[in-house]
Design a protein around this motif. Structure first.
Motif, mmCIF file in Angstrom:
data_model
loop_
_atom_site.group_PDB
_atom_site.id
_atom_site.type_symbol
_atom_site.label_atom_id
_atom_site.label_comp_id
_atom_site.label_asym_id
_atom_site.label_seq_id
_atom_site.Cartn_x
_atom_site.Cartn_y
_atom_site.Cartn_z
ATOM 1 N N PRO A 29 49.033 37.005 20.250
ATOM 2 C CA PRO A 29 47.945 36.591 19.440
ATOM 3 C C PRO A 29 47.447 35.352 19.885
ATOM 4 N N THR A 89 57.040 50.899 25.691
ATOM 5 C CA THR A 89 55.608 50.973 26.087
ATOM 6 C C THR A 89 55.304 50.702 27.392
ATOM 7 N N ASP B 647 52.214 49.288 7.429
ATOM 8 C CA ASP B 647 51.336 48.380 8.172
ATOM 9 C C ASP B 647 49.871 48.678 8.254
ATOM 10 N N GLU B 650 47.817 45.519 8.038
ATOM 11 C CA GLU B 650 48.020 44.741 9.194
ATOM 12 C C GLU B 650 47.177 45.467 10.414
ATOM 13 N N PHE B 651 47.265 46.721 10.459
ATOM 14 C CA PHE B 651 46.841 47.560 11.714
ATOM 15 C C PHE B 651 45.130 47.313 11.755
ATOM 16 N N ARG B 654 44.036 43.820 12.686
ATOM 17 C CA ARG B 654 43.850 43.285 13.816
ATOM 18 C C ARG B 654 42.878 44.070 14.532
ATOM 19 N N TRP B 713 45.782 51.330 20.838
ATOM 20 C CA TRP B 713 46.303 49.989 20.614
ATOM 21 C C TRP B 713 47.364 50.134 19.791
ATOM 22 N N ASN B 714 47.575 51.131 18.910
ATOM 23 C CA ASN B 714 49.081 51.247 18.381
ATOM 24 C C ASN B 714 49.964 51.645 19.237
ATOM 25 N N HIS B 716 50.503 50.098 21.964
ATOM 26 C CA HIS B 716 51.135 48.989 22.404
ATOM 27 C C HIS B 716 51.566 48.124 21.196
ATOM 28 N N TRP B 717 51.232 48.152 19.975
ATOM 29 C CA TRP B 717 51.679 47.482 19.113
ATOM 30 C C TRP B 717 52.906 48.140 18.031
ATOM 31 N N GLN B 718 52.671 49.385 18.227
ATOM 32 C CA GLN B 718 53.951 50.460 17.561
ATOM 33 C C GLN B 718 54.161 49.962 16.115
ATOM 34 N N LEU B 719 53.077 49.613 15.497
ATOM 35 C CA LEU B 719 53.147 49.386 14.085
ATOM 36 C C LEU B 719 53.256 50.732 13.021
#
Lengths: 95, 960
Positions: A29, A89, B647, B650-651, B654, B713-714, B716-719
């Protein structure tokens, strides 16, 4: 027409998939524009075993593939969180 | 040349049906034939030996192989050009014409070109026609007229073609002895098998070769194999089918008639045989000179005597079988010329000798004589087994003949193996190629694997059927192919490539010019680039190159084999053209109301309601109705996504440029998505239905990419969030106009629609006409309005009810064109029209509270953009009456430079003048400034920058 073993859907024609590019560590971030530019535009582009993000179009299923860029051979496919991956991942480099 | 029929008595196993005669025309003249005849066969039976004129020199050409689709045999059938005469099975009434001649086939006016061969060396067109200046303008019309072979009929009706999918455990390509044996063996293990053969019946070489002196063994073996196959379950035979391509993981393209089959097989057995090769000597292209196997096919498969007096040129045992077959068919065999000086005895050779056939060993053909057909050969002694450049020897005799059969060698048919990635390696010992690095699951068997003895071929097929890859070929395969069946002549015209009219000198000159690598050699000389794709020229070309370079053939290499194998029409590749369209749940209502439907992506949407010639007035009426009363538009094509989970906020926060983390429940927000470079990729509305539940809309054409990027993207983020793409699950309408609240109130009883209870950008759930609905107060068209989302199955019902209750208010349905004008009056951008691939939020005046969000995709890039300063701004402009109306993409000109472009432009009734959006340079962007737009014809029109929106600047109407 190559067959690719999708972790969710099983063996499917490769035309059902899209390659989304090599796995790269995602900038955090606080990362600045230089790091983001590297992430967007730069690839290692190794000749040999490469780990990539792939997507199954019909199901929007995202998963990981190890591919040999010299022979275009699919070496392995993984779901996210596969125990064989060092990082859930896939962000560890493919050997 | 006599035209007397040349049919032999009927025999078992022939391909023709003498009970079904037919007639056809060739060059306007009628001829007879039988069902099963191909064009080439029937013409030969009728004594016609010239099929075409050659590509460059317009020399007369006839049958060569009857197997391999060379340009010699291209004809026009019923108006379709470039049909292989040896492959097209005749139907009664077919009209066949020859190609590539002027005047007549027998007296081609272009034949003079051959006399000027000296001035047309290989690659001459790279150097000719450049000087003097204007030379090309002089030559071009003539060359265009004579170039190419067939003529395209631009008025030909579209044929019906389609495709089918097949699946097999084992696909056997080739139904000859090896293929049939392989199939029978594999079937014993219970495999499902497809056998593909391009001939009309199974049997392959068993239908024409003569391995025994009595001439009965091949037929017996064939009948035995075919009978056993017929009794074997799970085997499917496809004859008349050509395997055109071998792709990864056992994917085969097979063409039969007008259908393309895509066959997926676990294992592929290539029993594709070996292609008999021509010998190279002066005038080796004369009609009447054919391969030995071609003569045998004529005799045994079609009952046609190929000539009256024959000479056989051979370098193996097969030639003696040919001689015996010719003798049995009543052809006088004047001589068998054997290129080999030392020949081991064989049963076939002894049998030929015993029938008093003259045999000359160590003898070659130096020159063929004749004009439209061979009439004699001049023969000479072979100087050595491996000739050098001084290979020419004066002929010692002339032998009269009207048929010359050549059996000097074979080339294993490995094109499909090479397509699959196998390397073809020249075996110096056998003078033939063998495959290495075959792809997994592909096995070669039979003559393709350099097996030529019939017992060995069958055993090899059985091995392949068991799935065992082959070992090195054994000794029996030497002595089948002569290493250099090439006889240079001082006067030239020894053809190496019949398709391209290339002679020995052409190949040697190409190498001498420096194009000595096989890839350059091919492209500069065009050797192997014609319809037969090197099937008859590649090996001899490689031999000549090896000699010229002083290297072995194995060092020369081969060129790349690519599909299609023998040629495909575009029709068979296209199949049935499917143009899928997506229809909204209200589609029929639009059509019934007289809408002009337009294509938006894959969707059909109403552009406006009215006749084609009324477009302008219809759109203006729709716009006026929305502004004055109420309108209803179908927006079901909008992208819709449900985002749920702890989430969820938040998702979205972002992922989007806009802020959503603290968005209140029951509120909607205009949302903009940017990519990592800061460029705008999509926009829409994000509604918060609860703490953990968002309803997101996206553009019609962008939603698929939005959903894809969400999943990626999720990854990567695994929200902890669930993403559901629900575009087609909901129908949606926009009810807009000052009367929209009153209309909606008649159907929606469980939501307080008053302005205080349900303000602008509010979100409510309730029922419309008793159908569960989500209501969004959004302002795309700048009036009081509601975007109503309904279950798709109820869309048409609610559409009807809204129009019904709205009738009292004079409601009008409106289409995409009216909506575009309405939104333009409010200055709203359309993604992809007012934005391009680089547009970022700062260029289109979006407010960015830097630092409000710690992170979003594109944030870092936008920081950089902000620091660097923006290079262009999207502004609203007005053009006063009387000027020409600019179109989208007309350029903004400052001085002599391009300063920007128009993205949207239209006449606005509400504003009373032309309005639009354009990119201009930042210093031009102040309201009141004038800038120039260049319109059609180069005229410059003055535009005045205006603050947005053009209509209702206080937003009183949309916020009502």
């Amino acid at each position: 027409m190559k067959i690719l073993q999708c972790p969710l859907n099983g063996p499917r024609n490769i035309s059902e998939f899209v390659c989304l590019g090599e796995v790269k560590p995602v900038p955090g971030p606080d990362a600045g524009v230089a790091q983001w530019a590297d992430f967007v535009f730069m690839e290692r582009n190794a000749a040999g075993r490469v780990r990539e993000w792939w997507l199954h179009i019909a199901t929007n299923y995202v998963f990981l593939v190890d591919r040999d860029t010299r022979s275009d051979e699919i070496l392995a496919t993984y779901r996210i969180g596969d125990p064989r991956l060092q990082h859930p991942t896939g962000e560890g480099s493919a050997s | 040349m006599s035209n007397e029929p040349a049919r032999l008595p009927a025999r078992a196993g022939e391909f023709i049906d003498r009970e079904r005669p037919l007639t056809f025309t060739f060059e306007g003249r009628a001829y007879g034939g039988f069902a099963g005849d191909t064009v080439a066969i029937a013409l030969t039976a009728n004594g016609v030996t010239i099929l075409s004129r050659s590509f460059k020199y317009h020399r007369p050409r006839g049958i060569l192989s009857l197997a391999s689709c060379e340009a010699n045999s291209l004809v026009e059938v019923n108006g379709a050009p470039n049909v292989f005469a040896e492959g097209h099975v005749l139907r009664d009434g077919d009209r066949v014409r020859a190609q590539n001649y002027a005047g007549s086939l027998a007296h081609d006016r272009h034949a003079w070109i051959g006399a000027f061969g000296r001035f047309l060396p290989v690659g001459f067109y790279y150097r000719a026609f450049f000087r003097p200046r204007g030379a090309w303008r002089f030559w071009e019309p003539y060359i265009r007229r004579i170039a190419g072979l067939g003529r395209v009929d631009v008025n030909a009706p579209h044929g019906y073609f389609d495709k089918a999918y097949l699946f097999a455990d084992v696909a056997v390509i080739g139904g000859g002895p090896a293929g049939l044996s392989a199939a029978l063996t594999a079937a014993q293990a219970g495999a499902r098998i497809y056998i593909i053969d391009d001939q009309p019946v199974l049997g392959g070489s068993l239908n024409y070769l003569r391995p025994d002196t009595a001439g009965v063994r091949a037929g017996k073996e064939r009948d035995a194999l075919v009978t056993r196959l017929a009794a074997t379950p799970q085997t499917t035979v496809m004859t008349g089918a050509s395997c055109e391509g071998l792709f990864a993981d056992g994917w085969l393209a097979i063409v039969r008639d007008r259908r393309l089959y895509k066959l997926r097989a676990d294992r592929v057995i290539l029993a594709t045989g070996a292609l008999e090769q021509p010998a190279v000597f002066r005038n080796n292209d004369l009609p009447g000179i054919m391969l030995g196997s071609a003569a045998q096919r004529l005799i045994k498969a079609y009952g046609v005597r190929p000539g009256n007096v024959a000479v056989v040129l051979t370098a193996n045992d097969f030639g003696y079988g040919v001689a015996l077959d010719l003798a049995d068919a009543g052809v006088k065999v004047a001589a068998v010329l054997d290129l080999r000086s030392a020949v081991t005895e064989s049963a076939l050779r002894s049998a030929a000798f015993a029938r008093n056939i003259r045999i000359e060993v160590g003898t070659k053909v130096s020159e063929a004589l004749g004009r439209e057909r061979i009439r004699a050969v001049r023969i000479a002694r072979v100087q050595r087994e491996t000739p050098t450049k001084d290979g020419y020897a004066a002929p010692f005799a002339t032998v009269d003949c009207d048929l010359l059969c050549v059996s000097t060698g074979f080339a294993p048919n490995l094109a499909l193996a090479a397509q699959g990635g196998a390397r073809l390696v020249y075996d110096q010992r056998t003078a033939m190629h063998r495959p290495e690095d075959l792809p997994t699951g592909v096995i070669v068997a039979g003559a393709a694997n350099q097996q030529f003895d019939l017992a060995a071929v069958i055993a090899d097929g059985e091995r392949a059927g068991r799935g065992i890859s082959s070992a090195e070929p054994d000794e029996s395969t030497s002595g089948v192919s002569h290493p250099f069946p090439i006889c240079p002549h001082p006067k030239g015209k020894e053809f190496v490539d019949f398709d391209e009219d290339l002679t020995i000198t052409d190949i040697e000159d190409t190498i001498a010019s420096g194009f000595d690598d096989i890839q350059l050699l091919k492209r500069y000389s065009t050797a192997g680039m014609g319809p037969s794709q090197g099937r008859h020229s590649a090996v001899n070309t490689i031999r000549i190159a090896a000699l010229a370079r002083g290297e072995p053939e194995s060092r020369i290499g081969t060129t790349t084999s690519r599909p299609p194998y023998s040629g495909e029409t575009f029709g068979v590749l296209a199949g049935r053209s499917f143009d899928p369209v997506r229809r909204t749940p209200m589609h029929h209502r639009h059509v019934e109301a007289g809408a002009q439907m337009m294509v938006a992506g894959a969707w059909l949407r109403p552009a406006y309601y009215g006749a084609l010639h009324e477009a302008e007035s219809a759109i203006a009426d729709e716009v006026a109705a929305v502004r004055a009363r109420a309108g209803l538009i179908d927006v079901s094509t909008l992208g819709k996504i449900e985002i749920r989970g702890p989430d969820a906020a938040e998702f979205l926060n972002r992922l989007y440029f806009t802020a959503h983390l603290k968005q209140p429940v029951s509120r909607a927000r205009y949302a903009v998505m940017t990519d990592a470079t800061g460029a705008i990729t999509d926009d829409g509305i994000i509604c918060r239905l609860s703490d953990r539940h968002f309803f997101v809309t996206a553009t019609t054409s962008g939603v698929d990419a939005v959903v894809r990027s969400m999943y990626l993207w999720n990854a990567h983020w695994q929200l902890d969030v669930d993403i559901a793409h629900v575009t087609s699950a909901y129908a949606a309408v926009n009810l807009a106009g000052p009367q929209s609240r009153a209309i909606l109130a008649l159907l929606c009883k469980d939501v307080d629609l008053s302005s205080e209870a349900f303000p602008y950008m509010g979100v409510r759930t309730g029922h419309v006409a008793d159908v569960p609905a989500r209501l969004l107060r959004v302002g795309f068209v700048g009036e009081l309005g509601y975007e109503i989302h309904l279950p798709a199955g109820c869309g048409e019902f609610v559409w009807d009810r809204l129009l019904e209750v709205g009738r009292g208010f004079d409601i009008k349905p409106f289409g995409v064109e009216a909506q575009r004008l309405l939104r333009l009056e409010k200055g709203h951008i359309v993604i992809g029209q007012d934005t391009d691939g680089l547009t970022h939020p700062l260029e289109v005046g979006m407010r960015w509270n830097t630092g409000a969000k710690p992170f979003f995709i594109g944030g870092a890039a936008l920081q950089a953009h902000a620091q660097r300063g923006i290079a262009r701004k999207l502004v609203g402009f007005a053009i006063d009456a009387g000027s020409a109306i600019p179109k989208e993409c007309h350029l903004v000109i400052e001085g002599s430079e391009i300063a920007g472009r128009v993205t949207s432009c239209a006449y606005s009734t509400a504003a009373g003048h032309v309005i639009g959006l354009a990119y201009v340079r930042p210093h031009q962007a102040e309201p009141g400034q004038i800038f120039s737009i260049r319109v059609d014809g180069g005229k410059l029109v003055q535009a005045r920058v205006v603050t947005l929106p053009f209509y209702d600047p206080g937003n009183a109407r949309q916020n009502a």
